[in-house]
Scaffold this active site. Structure first.
Site, PDB file in Angstrom:
ATOM      1  N   ASP A   1       0.835  -1.203   0.000  1.00  0.00           N
ATOM      2  CA  ASP A   1       0.000   0.000   0.000  1.00  0.00           C
ATOM      3  C   ASP A   1       0.867   1.248   0.000  1.00  0.00           C
ATOM      4  O   ASP A   1       2.055   1.212   0.298  1.00  0.00           O
ATOM      5  CB  ASP A   1      -0.955   0.017   1.196  1.00  0.00           C
ATOM      6  CG  ASP A   1      -0.241   0.018   2.540  1.00  0.00           C
ATOM      7  OD1 ASP A   1       0.798  -0.660   2.668  1.00  0.00           O
ATOM      8  OD2 ASP A   1      -0.716   0.698   3.472  1.00  0.00           O
TER       9      ASP A   1
ATOM     10  N   GLU B   1      -0.043  -1.045   5.655  1.00  0.00           N
ATOM     11  CA  GLU B   1       1.078  -0.639   6.502  1.00  0.00           C
ATOM     12  C   GLU B   1       1.027   0.845   6.832  1.00  0.00           C
ATOM     13  O   GLU B   1       1.511   1.271   7.881  1.00  0.00           O
ATOM     14  CB  GLU B   1       2.406  -0.972   5.804  1.00  0.00           C
ATOM     15  CG  GLU B   1       3.637  -0.824   6.672  1.00  0.00           C
ATOM     16  CD  GLU B   1       4.238   0.575   6.684  1.00  0.00           C
ATOM     17  OE1 GLU B   1       5.092   0.849   7.552  1.00  0.00           O
ATOM     18  OE2 GLU B   1       3.874   1.402   5.822  1.00  0.00           O
TER      19      GLU B   1
END
Length: 358
Positions: A72, A130
């Site tokens: 991400d 994350e």
């Protein structure tokens, strides 16, 4: 569905996965593409948990390495699609995710499918969420759902490190320091007590604070204590009765959560302090046999990691871990995020050399 060609160069794979937007909470298209790209290889067992993809070998080796990276990114700000740029004669790939941390993921993907007979068994992990609240972190979720996947002797996280090895990481703590007063009309301020004014000593202590440098297992970590937010006020004609200063303490991995809390409470003795979040760091772990072999193979001089990374999750599970990936961490989340092409290729060579023994 987007497709990935993992026979392409690591630079081209970086470009391809960066051009599949995957802002936190929207990783599914990239996760689908990664799962499809690594499936079908006889040397890899592929496991999916949400938008986290795991591919691992089971060759019966005596040692296992975990190599991970998050898929991400922070929100896009007119910095996709990627493009090639040249600065002072050096070639870069520009765009969101190039540094944090899709270049590292691209290297991992290429090596995962190409290295069919590594001297160690490898568990590759590409995980979601994350960049947001820790409770959503895909690596943490995977550890809860599949603890058996976290068996290993050494771990590498592909966070940007300028192609150098960064051991362990600092811990991080957030606290709220509060002051209170008495509301009054600002035309008669002497009747009230201004809570914002009472916060002045808090800011003074922060301004006077000197960051400490603490050596841990041969690496020197720099700490920091800073205000990151301040709130207070009722209206333009009201003396405020409450003020809140949020502070962030970055602390060396030699301290546990309780020791970090004591430091903050000592600095703000006499004030109302609430600890709202704390994540301990990770010791360097460079004394592990695999770590020593890795550092020698890539020809690196290990440095400390000042920011908190998910190496701390591995460390908490008893797995020594380091950060090793292309990209300047100063450009992570930057609108001019860009990675040197030479660093992508260098990290690939380093990992390949170590994982093939050549």
């Amino acid at each position: 569905m987007p497709t990935l060609d993992l026979t392409a160069s690591s630079v081209e794979i970086t470009r391809a996965i960066c051009d599949i937007p995957s802002v936190s909470d929207d990783e599914t298209p990239l996760a689908d593409a990664i799962e499809a790209a690594v499936s079908g290889y006889s040397h890899l067992e592929v496991i999916r948990d949400g938008d986290t993809i795991v591919a691992r070998t089971s060759l019966g080796r005596s040692r296992r390495v975990v190599i991970a990276g998050h898929i991400d990114t922070v929100p896009i700000n007119d910095n996709l699609p990627t493009r090639d740029v040249e600065i002072d004669g050096e070639a870069f790939l520009w765009g969101r995710g190039t540094v944090d941390m899709k270049a590292g993921v691209a290297v991992q993907l290429k090596l995962a499918v190409e290295l069919t007979e590594p001297p160690v068994d490898i568990t590759w992990m590409w995980y979601d969420h994350e960049e947001v609240d820790s409770a959503l972190n895909g690596l943490g979720r995977l550890a809860r759902n599949h603890p058996d996947l976290f068996v290993g002797d050494f771990a590498i996280l592909g966070e940007p490190s300028n192609g150098e090895v960064e051991g362990g990481c600092n811990g991080t703590l957030r606290a709220l320091v509060r002051t209170t007063g008495v509301r009054a009309h600002s035309a008669r301020s002497w009747i009230g007590e201004n809570a914002i004014h009472k916060a002045a000593p808090v800011l003074a202590r922060l301004a006077e604070y000197r960051a400490r440098e603490i050596e841990v297992e041969g690496l020197v970590y720099r700490e920091g204590l800073n205000a990151v937010r301040i709130t207070g006020g009722v209206a333009g004609n009201v003396i405020p009765d409450a003020c809140e200063v949020e502070v962030n303490y970055r602390f060396a991995p030699s301290r546990d959560a309780a020791a970090a809390e004591r430091v903050v409470r000592d600095v703000f003795t006499g004030f109302d302090v609430e600890i709202v979040d704390v994540a301990v760091g990770a010791r360097p772990g460079l004394d592990a046999a695999l770590a020593r072999e890795f550092v020698a193979a890539v020809g690196a001089t290990p440095q400390p990691k000042y920011g908190w990374t998910d190496v701390a999750r591995f460390s908490a599970l008893g797995i020594p871990a380091v950060n090793y990936g292309p990209g300047d961490p100063h450009l992570a989340h930057h609108d001019q995020e860009r990675v040197p092409l030479a660093q992508i290729e260098s990290v690939e060579r380093g990992l390949r050399s170590w994982l093939t023994g050549s």
